[in-house]
Design a protein around this motif. Structure first.
Motif, mmCIF file in Angstrom:
data_model
loop_
_atom_site.group_PDB
_atom_site.id
_atom_site.type_symbol
_atom_site.label_atom_id
_atom_site.label_comp_id
_atom_site.label_asym_id
_atom_site.label_seq_id
_atom_site.Cartn_x
_atom_site.Cartn_y
_atom_site.Cartn_z
ATOM 1 N N SER A 199 53.634 38.003 68.896
ATOM 2 C CA SER A 199 54.298 37.026 68.086
ATOM 3 C C SER A 199 53.831 36.992 67.035
ATOM 4 N N GLY A 207 43.861 34.678 68.618
ATOM 5 C CA GLY A 207 44.815 36.387 68.260
ATOM 6 C C GLY A 207 43.738 36.504 67.281
ATOM 7 N N LYS A 246 48.413 35.952 64.030
ATOM 8 C CA LYS A 246 48.942 36.501 65.142
ATOM 9 C C LYS A 246 49.061 36.315 66.826
ATOM 10 N N ASN A 247 49.569 36.040 67.549
ATOM 11 C CA ASN A 247 49.219 35.304 69.147
ATOM 12 C C ASN A 247 48.651 36.910 69.959
ATOM 13 N N LYS A 248 47.933 36.964 70.789
ATOM 14 C CA LYS A 248 47.995 38.025 71.571
ATOM 15 C C LYS A 248 48.602 38.674 72.285
ATOM 16 N N ASP A 249 49.781 38.827 71.957
ATOM 17 C CA ASP A 249 50.537 39.209 72.472
ATOM 18 C C ASP A 249 51.572 40.496 71.444
#
Length: 160
Positions: A60, A153, A55-58
């Motif tokens: 997603s 992430g 997962k990305n830091k946001d």
């Protein structure tokens, strides 16, 4: 004579205790070996029959892969398994560390031309396990043009 006998019995009792304590284990004991065979480690020996989600830091999803004894299934990108089968490697490098390399070719339909376009991409990731089911990652993603992007992430690893 009685004192000498008590002295010998005392020494024998201490020796028995020391022998008993030394057989209880210690740092070389298998009682605390983690799933990767390294004492206290969270990183599993392999990821066969497990889904790895980066997962990305946001929050997603960057990558969602299912791993098999022979091959990998990509859940969030369309790939042509017959023409360009994706591949991966996974290696435990430390107590809670592993490297993950993934190579695939994305298949995209271009309606204007009525045909498919293929783009290679790859990931070279360091996984830092904070539990047996996930942790943090950082590494490099390379696109079809060879452009490398640093990525980081969280990740999860679940059995299926």
């Amino acid at each position: 004579m009685k004192t000498k006998l008590l002295y010998i019995i005392g020494i024998m009792a201490v020796q028995c205790c020391l022998i008993s304590l030394s057989s209880c284990g210690g740092e070389d004991s298998n009682d605390e070996v983690g799933t990767n065979g390294i004492s206290g480690g969270y990183a599993p020996e392999n990821i066969i029959n497990k889904t790895l989600v980066l997962k990305n830091k946001d929050g997603s999803v960057k990558l969602d892969n299912e791993h098999f004894k022979q091959g990998v299934s990509v859940n969030n990108v369309t790939v042509d398994y017959d023409k360009y089968a994706p591949s991966y490697s996974y290696t435990v490098t430390g107590k809670n560390l592993a490297t993950y390399t993934f190579n695939a070719t994305k298949k995209t339909y271009i309606p204007y031309y009525g045909s498919y376009h293929y783009s290679k991409f790859s990931f070279q990731i360091d996984l830092i396990f904070t539990s047996d089911s996930g942790g943090n990652y950082n590494g490099t993603q390379t696109n079809a043009n060879g452009k490398k992007t640093n990525i980081s992430g969280t990740f999860t690893l679940k059995s299926f």
